[in-house]
Write a protein that holds these residues in place. Structure first.
Motif, mmCIF file in Angstrom:
data_model
loop_
_atom_site.group_PDB
_atom_site.id
_atom_site.type_symbol
_atom_site.label_atom_id
_atom_site.label_comp_id
_atom_site.label_asym_id
_atom_site.label_seq_id
_atom_site.Cartn_x
_atom_site.Cartn_y
_atom_site.Cartn_z
ATOM 1 N N GLU A 89 6.552 -3.089 2.754
ATOM 2 C CA GLU A 89 7.517 -3.818 3.589
ATOM 3 C C GLU A 89 8.889 -3.162 3.608
ATOM 4 N N THR B 128 1.204 -4.402 8.459
ATOM 5 C CA THR B 128 0.167 -5.302 8.952
ATOM 6 C C THR B 128 -1.171 -5.021 8.285
ATOM 7 N N ARG C 81 4.142 -8.396 12.580
ATOM 8 C CA ARG C 81 4.555 -7.926 11.263
ATOM 9 C C ARG C 81 4.747 -6.429 11.380
ATOM 10 N N TYR D 257 -1.280 -6.552 5.004
ATOM 11 C CA TYR D 257 -1.363 -8.008 5.107
ATOM 12 C C TYR D 257 -2.776 -8.441 5.483
ATOM 13 N N GLY E 76 9.626 -10.994 10.012
ATOM 14 C CA GLY E 76 8.307 -10.610 9.534
ATOM 15 C C GLY E 76 7.915 -11.149 8.171
ATOM 16 N N GLY E 77 7.941 -12.449 8.031
ATOM 17 C CA GLY E 77 7.256 -13.066 6.908
ATOM 18 C C GLY E 77 8.076 -13.370 5.668
ATOM 19 N N GLU F 212 1.211 -12.885 15.986
ATOM 20 C CA GLU F 212 2.299 -12.840 15.009
ATOM 21 C C GLU F 212 2.673 -11.373 14.810
ATOM 22 N N VAL G 29 -2.458 -10.397 14.096
ATOM 23 C CA VAL G 29 -1.234 -9.865 13.508
ATOM 24 C C VAL G 29 -0.968 -8.497 14.124
#
Lengths: 171, 496, 312
Positions: free
Chosen positions: B196, C73, C65, C76, B410-411, C63, C32
């Motif tokens: 991330e 992604t 990401r 995830y 993004g989360g 969604e 995603v």
């Protein structure tokens, strides 16, 4: 819940200017970066211009120098009144920890409940009212209707706006 | 010329008008929500435009862009929640003014300056776009590096009471901005194995975390301290807080300066809105008759940042339309959306897509007017936010920050980042370390690093080529002089 | 037009031919997207999601990401239940190239590929006032001066250019840029001699703003046959990029087949075709999950060889 308002001076150590302590922390932090984190986390292999570690290193040295300046500057003016005296007390830190922990708790509940149920906004519906009640409790002195409003109406409005209006999923 | 007017008149249909209105409303509302911002508003609006005619779609997106710009100012002023880093500049004076009981005055200043700045830069765009774009292209990495370095020197005058702490904040921001994949070697820096973090820290999460959340935490604490205040609103006083047109006119120099800075920076691709906002603020502080008032709720400060911010968004379309180079995230999303609707950027766009481009210009003018009208009407409603009791507003705003960052950045990861920076911001606030300098470092640091590294690579095989960049050399040479001037004048400028 | 309808019909009939798929999906599906909202890749995903929604009769929750070229992604999605209700959208190089860089924990074997829906085209562009018009001219100019300035966007294009430099014995001065905009700016302003670009360089070339000297995707540029591919120039390397739908490892074969057939139908829609050909300027291609996995495995091998050659 309510504690007595803190007096002037708070819990800052008497005799030492806050900026002096800050300077020491900055210098220690910069040294930590320079001698541990930068070597461990930046790989200069494959660079053909300036190495990737140059900017972080330069900035860390700069921070160390500024920290040293703060230390020296505040050693000299020891006789004067600390301009930051009483700005930061242990009570403030406690309050900060309380707020951060309640948000963190809300996030964890939201994630766990969201994963367990697997429908959009299921985690949100469980965690958000709890979080809002906690935040309102932290503020204290809120009438009962405010708890009800925060716990029910606010999540409902957010749900309607974000999910029906914008189609943005939440756990 | 006839064709241009025909195309512009064409655009004045009811459908276009309605889609612009809808766009402006979407933009204002989404932009104002803590944690959401103008790029988010555009991203949400793009799928809505799929089924529209190209002109209506473009009109709506332009409306969203402009509405989102003003919406961002609403959040920044009333709640201290900047959706994008450049709105952090607006919080400097906007939030103190709103907190001091004059939310409407603050919002009006922002609205009028924003529309004025936007209109100026739109005018430049419509009249000079192709010429300016070609000229702007001549600025390469070397020139950008020079402009950034001298700008940073100018902005250093915002460092607050202690110069050392201000520079420290900027250095810390710049340091944290090096997190992510290195653009040159593609090897991660300071990511601790987290995928991330490869694209760097999520900027909006950091900005909200460091600026807004600590403020909310402090306000929650006030609930315990001052019992009498608890039932009162955010604002301490009421009374007449309207900004008259005459008062706004006294800000005209600030607004024009902001518009000029914003237009110039917007036309130069690669510099961005944050630089424009803070440069304009620093310039205003330098030339203001009462520099000590800036930062305590001066309308001048709001006018400076909002006019520059909005001027960038219009001028951004210059490199966007003619070269396909977006100047910021909002513009990058816009260029994608334009493509979907058949507006292909290119130097011949004015010949190829005449009706669409001039339709776009008409839509921009329309959107400016609509922002003014809808914004004025909305002001009354928005200003009421400060009357909501703090035990209702702050818990909800805190939740909104969490939710907004979750969906836009993004989360959960971004929310944790926000929370971590809230801790940092809280200590910075308490220890009087300039958060503004931190944000400037965070945004400008990586730009300076990249442009310097690019320059070094470009010049590595032929160092003498530096002589081909006289403009950059002059700026580099002037930087120490500017720094000396600013340090000399520090006492006058920084007493706040 | 007519042709596409027949194809769509054929795909639709195929979808109904096997009754065993009837149960899935019983609830909304999470899609995603590995890129930020609003961009070209996201738009393609959303158009396909809308088509899928119609065909499946269930809501598709899109969604975003974004981050690390789809890697965020991927990480995830592969942690989700392989029940078909969590699927991802990324690109081929997310799986074929990114794992080779050693910075991510997954490999192409850690996911189930569902389908490839469309291809991306990439090129190298030169400024209008460059002293050359084609690939050979570029090589000559580079050899004469001793080096060439090249604006790179992603690690793959950099590796390919380093490979070319090593083969041709020219010094490639790689200028890193952040995102397509930086490279575009460098080439239009004449600050570099050559730059990597997506298909958005094509309209710029058609407007006479820059020169396109070579295509990196093996298919080449259909509407400009004059642009050679690197493959055709004899280098034997190319950048294969395509949009990929995938799910967590060990997905049920029937679920995959159902999603695959729905996507096969979705890519035939007029709206999607128009987007890919005229707006996005990619190219139409459809691969099943198995074909996608095979393609990615062979791409990964080619990239591995490429990286080995550079680092030799």
């Amino acid at each position: 819940m309510s504690r007595s308002p803190e007096g002037p001076g708070g819990a800052t150590s008497p005799g030492l200017a806050t900026d002096l302590i800050l300077g020491i922390v900055i210098v220690l932090f910069s040294l930590l970066l320079l001698f541990w984190i930068i070597p461990a986390q930046v790989n200069d292999a494959g660079a053909f211009g300036l190495p990737p570690s140059l900017a972080p290193r330069a900035l860390a040295w700069l921070m160390a120098a500024l920290g040293a300046m703060l230390i020296v500057g505040n050693l000299r003016h020891n006789g004067e009144v600390d301009p930051l005296a009483g700005k930061l007390s242990w009570q403030d830190v406690g309050h900060l920890a309380l707020c951060i922990l309640s948000v963190a708790f809300m996030l964890i509940v939201m994630r766990l409940a969201g994963d367990a149920i697997g429908r959009p906004y299921s985690g949100f519906w469980i965690a958000a009212p709890l979080g809002l009640i906690a935040f309102t409790l932290i503020h204290t002195r809120a009438p009962l209707w405010a708890y009800a409003f925060n716990a029910l109406a606010a999540p409902a409005v957010i749900y309607a706006g974000f999910w029906w209006g914008l189609e943005l999923p939440l756990p | 010329m006839d064709m241009i007017f025909a195309a512009m008149l064409d655009a004045l249909s009811l459908t276009t008008f309605l889609s612009v209105v809808l766009g402006v409303m979407i933009g204002i509302v989404i932009g104002a929500v803590p944690g959401l911002n103008a790029p988010m508003a555009i991203a949400v609006a793009i799928p809505l435009t799929f089924t529209m005619t190209p002109l209506a779609a473009i009109g709506m997106l332009v409306g969203v862009m402009k509405g989102g710009g003003f919406g961002g100012a609403i959040g920044a002023i009333l709640l201290n929640t900047p959706g994008e880093p450049h709105s952090a500049a607006t919080t400097l004076d906007g939030y103190p003014l709103a907190k001091g009981g004059k939310p409407r005055r603050a919002l009006q200043t922002a609205l009028y300056s924003s529309v004025a700045g936007d209109s100026c830069s739109d005018l430049v765009l419509i009249l000079l776009a192709p010429t300016l774009a070609v000229f702007a292209l001549r600025a390469g990495p070397v020139e950008l590096a020079a402009i950034l370095v001298i700008s940073l020197t100018l902005i250093a005058s915002l460092s607050g009471r202690s110069l050392a702490k201000g520079i420290f904040a900027a250095a810390l921001g710049a340091f944290l901005a090096t997190v992510g994949v290195d653009p040159e070697t593609a090897a991660p820096r300071f990511t601790f194995g987290q995928v991330e973090l490869f694209d760097g820290l999520p900027l909006a999460a950091v900005a909200i975390g460091v600026l807004a959340v600590p403020e909310i935490i402090l306000r929650l604490q006030e609930g315990r301290r001052y019992s009498a205040d608890a039932s009162r609103g955010l604002a301490n006083s009421e009374g007449d807080d309207r900004l008259t047109f005459g008062e706004f006119l006294t800000l005209r120099r600030t607004v024009f300066r902001g518009a000029g800075i914003g237009t110039a920076i917007g036309a130069l691709p690669g510099l961005g809105t944050t630089l424009a906002a803070f440069l304009s603020y620093a310039a205003t502080k330098r030339f203001s008759a009462a520099p000590e008032k800036l930062g305590t709720g001066a309308t001048e400060g709001i006018a400076a940042t909002e006019s520059a911010n909005s001027a960038v968004s219009g001028a951004n379309l210059i490199p966007l339309l003619t070269l396909g180079i977006p100047g910021n995230l909002t513009a990058a999303l816009l260029v994608g959306a334009f493509l979907i609707h058949g507006v292909t950027p290119g130097p011949l766009i004015f010949q190829r897509d005449t009706s669409l481009v001039y339709g776009l210009f008409a839509a921009m003018i329309m959107a400016n007017v609509m922002v003014l009208i809808i914004g004025s009407l909305g002001l009354r409603v928005f200003a009421l936010i400060v009357k909501v009791p703090p035990f209702v507003i702050y818990p909800i705003v805190l939740l909104l920050c969490v939710v907004g960052i979750y969906v836009s950045q993004g989360g959960f990861f971004a929310v944790w980042v926000m929370l971590a920076f809230a801790v940092l911001g809280f200590f910075m606030l308490k220890l009087e370390i300039s958060i503004v300098c931190f944000i400037i470092g965070l945004v400008l640091g990586p730009m300076i690093e990249l442009s310097i590294r690019q320059s070094v690579i470009l010049l590595s095989r032929n160092p003498a080529a530096i002589l081909d960049h006289p403009f950059a050399l002059i700026l580099f040479a002037a930087s120490p002089f500017v720094a000396w001037l600013l340090i000399r004048d520090r006492n006058r400028l920084s007493d706040g | 037009m007519k042709h596409s309808k027949i194809l769509a019909l054929a795909a639709a009939t195929m979808a109904f031919a096997v009754p065993a798929w009837a149960d899935f999906p019983e609830k909304p599906i999470n899609l995603v997207v590995g890129f930020r909202a609003g961009g070209g890749s996201d738009t393609a995903a959303r158009i396909l999601a809308a088509e899928m929604e119609e065909a499946l009769g269930q809501k598709i929750i899109v969604e975003n990401r974004g981050g690390a070229g789809g890697a965020v992604t991927t990480e995830y999605v592969r942690a989700q239940e392989p029940d078909g209700y969590s699927i991802g959208f990324a690109v081929a190089t997310t799986f074929s190239f990114t794992p080779l860089t050693g910075s991510v924990a997954y490999t192409p074997d850690d996911v189930t590929f569902i389908a490839t829906t469309h291809g991306y085209r990439t090129v190298m562009a030169a400024p209008l006032d460059a002293p050359f018009d084609d690939w050979a001219g570029m090589l000559d100019a580079a050899k004469e001066r001793g080096w060439i300035n090249y604006a790179s966007i992603i690690p793959l294009d950099r590796a390919i250019m380093q490979y070319v430099g090593k083969k041709e014995d020219i010094a490639v001065n790689i200028v890193p840029t952040r995102g397509g905009a930086g490279a575009r700016q460098a080439v239009l302003g004449g600050h570099v001699d050559l730059a990597f670009s997506g298909s958005n360089a094509l309209p710029m070339m058609e407007d006479g703003a820059l020169k396109v000297v070579v295509a990196l995707n093996p298919e080449g540029i259909e509407e400009h046959p004059g642009i050679p591919t690197l493959d055709a120039l004899g280098y034997g390397v190319s950048a294969v990029e395509a949009a990929v739908f995938f799910g967590p490892d060990d997905m049920d074969a029937e679920t995959v087949a159902k999603l695959e057939s729905v996507l096969a139908q979705a890519v035939q829609s007029d709206r999607f075709k128009d987007f890919v050909n005229n707006k996005f300027r990619g190219f139409e291609t459809f691969k099943t999950g198995t074909e996608t996995a095979e393609g990615i495995a062979s791409d990964a091998k080619a990239y591995r060889d490429l990286l080995d050659f550079i680092s030799e």
